[in-house]
Design an enzyme around this catalytic site. Structure first.
Site, PDB file in Angstrom:
ATOM      1  N   ASP A 156       0.832  -1.209   0.000  1.00  0.00           N
ATOM      2  CA  ASP A 156       0.000   0.000   0.000  1.00  0.00           C
ATOM      3  C   ASP A 156       0.863   1.253   0.000  1.00  0.00           C
ATOM      4  OD1 ASP A 156      -2.115   1.740   0.149  1.00  0.00           O
ATOM      5  OD2 ASP A 156      -2.443   1.471   2.298  1.00  0.00           O
ATOM      6  N   ASP A 356      -1.507   5.904  -6.792  1.00  0.00           N
ATOM      7  CA  ASP A 356      -1.947   5.041  -5.695  1.00  0.00           C
ATOM      8  C   ASP A 356      -2.021   3.589  -6.135  1.00  0.00           C
ATOM      9  OD1 ASP A 356      -3.015   4.449  -3.097  1.00  0.00           O
ATOM     10  OD2 ASP A 356      -4.963   4.205  -4.066  1.00  0.00           O
TER      11      ASP A 356
END
Length: 905
Positions: A156, A356
């Site tokens: 992440d 992202d």
């Protein structure tokens, strides 16, 4: 796909002419020894994909270093060759002369002339989309504690803390990973070990409503055997909310954000705040995650385009969010099919843009999205529309259409970085209906939402995060794959719901709606808006792959790298299945000493023993004569052989070549030869206790790419998903062969037949079996008895009748001029071996293309010159196939899928 127009009179005449021509050709073909089949089968090849490329396209793991998981195999004259004295412009004639000598040698006939140069035609690649998938989160593997225990965690880039579920977990404990047990690790320290992390309580809230809380802990983090970090601070999650199956059933999360507690910051002394990844283009394939120097190295050939990380985006962002987590860049424009969207750059820059890894789609301000959608619709006007799929409002029905042309979509970032998306990053395909293809972008719901570049658009791109220089690089070439083991050169990244997922609780049938709900929560989180619902399931559409041929080349010999001595010195050697002795040029060399390798110096190795160390090798004099007239002579020596750091063999016997004849540039300017034959002194025999007389290789389909050479269990593992078809090694071929040759070197199989475009050649199997058949890594073409070759040539001509013929190229008498033709249909050619093994050749193994004229394509086979010549299956035919040599079970396996299917690159 455009609708077919109604037939006109000229259409009908053309149809009848074609039918009449086909009937004539069919009758001629049948009379010349070709049986008829119901349905022809073809490879469809782009001519433009076969134009030479000047640079090497390396696998992300591939390198010539022995520290990698496999030995690299490269064309001696291609840009991947470890030799600096390559001859990319060596003549076509010289290549075939090399081949002629090799054939004579294999047929035990004396030859007197040596030609060391081989043409390697350099052909350009064009990448074809295979499968498309969508996930949202990607899992990789880290090790924690002493002894190390592996954990599958979500990578992440949008958060900092790394955490795993720990004992005694009380809520949200379901995972296919072990719970981390602090009491079982001898190096574990309870609480915080970083002064800036506050108290010992750990709590991580995510924007999608999931949470983990517990306490901080510190322990040893293992990424690679050489990358181990003491006192790595991570969270111990004891209460994990969002459903029992939260966090993709992984152990936890790997925080790759920009904050002080992220993995990037905690490893900064070694990795210099640098990492790279490639998200896979398919859920049935793997990507990679790399750190530090390797992150730079693995992306060095990707043609990176760099854009600056933004220190302060113009849009107002809460400072604690910006400083500690997200990666901001400047997006200035987008073009579709070469046309820049007519949207002012100020519209792009008025919104902050984030890269992202957790968001699926790319979310754009509505003005930009509408312009993108309009341009995409214009480019896709020939395809029938399909119903919208939730927020994806631009979809097409591609059922019944064999190929789809997707427009290039290019993102223009600051600093002049232009990033062309991989085809898999342009569309989003619902798992339940793979024939509905939708534009994989969406409009922001609110005018102040930031722009998010999601993982769908990142797929297939090498992306390098370089915080020390405050920049992000995007690859302009296709990225490569990783490997799942921690001892490999990279950590594996896999779709959490794809078959490559390390989780055993994958949800390949999870719904499209659930995937977008996941995405919605993620978008709200990134836009700093409160959300209340968690959806843990993500659709991963599983689409069958269709492989596109890229480049074709021809060489004759392939180089790989071994290490000898203590300290180890690397040597580039020719791999040869047709001989046993491994040898290198040694000091004091007196003739044929020119090489771009160091000469082996016995005096510099502390483990060297002079003379023979095998009782069956005779006296200490070494002499190796090859059928092409080249020779090496000197003395035997014994020393340490290094293939991998874990594969080191003491007292390996090899020849020290002091007099090497055949020209100064003989043996491809390599150090010598790696003998992979069947005799007692071959590498295979000398390593049999560990490798069990087993090895495999894949010869690359292009000189600008790499193959591999593997041994033992890894040879079996790397070919395990290749759909191997096995045929027995022949103990005694029916054709008379000198026994010392048969016993000590060559690999014989039983060839029973050949089919072309689904039509079996009308040649009795006894014609095939009357000649011994050898699998050889050193011969270029495949040489057949004249009767078989004529039947093959006739069938090939029938299948290629629509293409204009070209002049013969020496012994290659069946050639075609494909200049100006965008696609060529090559017939499937299938070899039928004993034991029911049917091996379909890779397109690169069907034709031979002269380096100086890449628009002349020739059938890559030749007729034997003498009636008693053996059949030789050369390396041109072997290209693109996983081939497993298993001597303990006396068999050879040929892959039925493109080689490297089971290979972790």
């Amino acid at each position: 796909m455009a609708l077919t127009s109604l037939p006109t009179l000229s259409n009908h005449l053309s149809l009848w002419k074609s039918l009449f021509f086909w009937l004539i050709c069919s009758s001629i073909a049948i009379s010349l020894g070709v049986e008829e089949a119901e349905k022809p089968q073809y490879h469809v090849v782009n001519v433009s994909s076969l134009i030479p490329k000047p640079s090497c396209t390396r696998h992300s793991k591939g390198s010539s270093s022995l520290g990698s998981q496999k030995l690299v195999v490269a064309s001696k004259n291609g840009p991947c060759s470890p030799s600096s004295h390559t001859k990319q412009n060596s003549a076509f004639v010289e290549a075939l002369m090399d081949d002629k000598d090799r054939v004579l040698s294999l047929n035990f006939k004396k030859v007197s002339k040596f030609y060391s140069k081989v043409a390697a035609s350099e052909l350009g690649s064009k990448v074809q989309v295979s499968q498309l998938f969508h996930g949202g989160e990607y899992l990789t593997t880290i090790g924690l504690g002493t002894p190390k225990v592996d954990y599958h965690v979500i990578m992440d880039t949008g958060s900092d803390s790394t955490w795993v579920r720990c004992k005694p977990c009380s809520k949200g404990c379901k995972t296919d990973n072990p719970l981390f047990d602090p009491s079982k690790s001898s190096t574990y320290l309870n609480g915080s070990c970083k002064t800036y992390s506050g108290n010992d309580s750990f709590k991580q809230n995510y924007g999608d409503g999931t949470k983990s809380s517990g306490h901080w802990g510190c322990d040893k983090l293992s990424l690679e055997p050489s990358d181990v970090f003491e006192n790595f601070q991570f969270g111990c999650g004891l209460i994990n909310t969002g459903g029992d199956d939260n966090f993709a059933s992984g152990a936890g999360v790997l925080g790759l954000g920009r904050g002080d507690l992220s993995l990037i910051s905690q490893t900064a002394l070694k990795f210099h705040n640098t990492f790279s990844y490639c998200l896979p283009t398919t859920s049935s394939s793997e990507g990679y995650l790399e750190f530090g120097d390797r992150a730079i190295s693995v992306t060095s050939s990707s043609g990176l385009q760099f854009t600056s990380l933004i220190k302060e985006p113009s849009q107002s962002i809460p400072s604690h969010y910006f400083q500690n987590s997200l990666y901001y860049v400047q997006l200035l424009g987008i073009s579709v099919a070469g046309i820049k969207l007519n949207v002012p750059s100020t519209v792009f820059t008025s919104r902050a843009t984030v890269i992202d890894s957790g968001t699926v789609l790319t979310y754009l301000p509505k003005t930009i999205y509408i312009a993108l959608r309009t341009a995409f619709k214009q480019s896709m006007a020939q395809y029938p529309p399909a119903a919208a799929q939730k927020k994806l409002d631009t979809c097409y029905n591609v059922k019944g259409i064999s190929r789809v042309s997707l427009p290039y979509i290019v993102f223009q970032f600051g600093n002049g970085a232009n990033v062309s998306l991989d085809p898999s990053g342009i569309v989003w395909i619902p798992q339940k209906n793979p024939y509905v293809w939708c534009l994989g972008f969406a409009a922001n719901e609110n005018s102040d939402d930031i722009t998010i570049i999601g993982n769908n658009q990142q797929r297939g791109l090498d992306i390098l995060f370089d915080m020390d220089d405050s920049r992000i690089g995007f690859g302009t070439k296709p990225c490569r794959a990783g490997s799942s083991s921690l001892g490999s050169q990279k950590l594996v990244v896999a779709s959490k719901n794809g078959p490559c997922s390390p989780s055993s609780h994958t949800k390949q049938n999870s719904t499209f709606v659930e995937a977008l709900m996941d995405d919605k929560d993620r978008v709200l989180s990134l836009n700093f808006k409160k959300v209340s619902k968690f959806y843990s399931k993500v659709a991963a559409s599983e689409l069958g792959s269709r492989v596109q041929v890229s480049q074709l080349f021809h060489g004759g010999e392939y180089l790989t790298t071994i290490g000898l001595g203590t300290p180890k010195v690397d040597y580039h050697v020719i791999m040869d299945t047709g001989s046993d002795s491994t040898w290198v040029r040694c000091k004091p060399c007196s003739k044929g000493c020119k090489t771009d390798n160091p000469l082996f110096d016995p005096s510099k190795s502390s483990t060297y023993l002079n003379g023979s160390c095998k009782t069956y090798s005779g006296n200490d004099s070494f002499k190796q004569n090859y059928g092409d007239g080249t020779k090496s002579s000197g003395h035997w020596g014994c020393d340490k052989l290094s293939l991998e750091p874990s594969d080191v063999f003491e007292n390996f016997q090899f020849g020290c070549g002091l007099i090497n004849t055949g020209g100064g540039d003989n043996f491809a300017s390599g150090a010598g030869v790696l003998g992979l034959g069947r005799g007692d002194l071959s590498l295979i025999s000398q390593t049999a206790l560990k490798f069990h007389n087993t090895f495999s290789y894949c010869l690359p389909t292009t000189s600008s790419s790499e193959g591999y050479l593997e041994f033992g269990d890894r040879a079996i593992s790397v070919t395990s998903s290749s759909g191997l078809q096995f045929t027995s090694l022949i103990k005694e071929p029916s054709q008379s062969i000198p026994s010392h040759y048969f016993q000590n070197s060559l690999y014989y199989v039983q060839l029973l037949g050949i089919s072309v475009a689904g039509i079996k050649l009308n040649v009795p199997s006894t014609v095939f079996t009357s000649r011994a058949t050898v699998i050889d890594s050193g011969t270029v073409l495949t040489y057949l008895p004249k009767t078989i070759y004529i039947a093959l040539r006739t069938a090939f001509k029938q299948s290629m009748a629509q293409y204009p013929p070209a002049a013969a190229q020496k012994k290659l008498d069946t050639c075609y001029n494909v200049k100006g033709i965008s696609r060529v249909s090559l017939p499937y050619i299938v070899f039928q071996f004993g034991n029911g093994a049917n091996v379909s050749l890779d397109p690169s193994g069907i034709v031979w293309i002269p380096q100086k004229n890449p628009y002349v394509w020739c059938l890559g086979f030749a007729a034997n010159e003498n009636s008693d010549d053996i059949t030789i299956i050369g390396n041109n035919l072997q290209r693109g196939l996983d081939i497993l040599f298993d001597m303990d079970d006396s068999r050879i396996g040929f892959g039925t899928k493109p080689c490297g299917t089971g290979l972790s690159y």
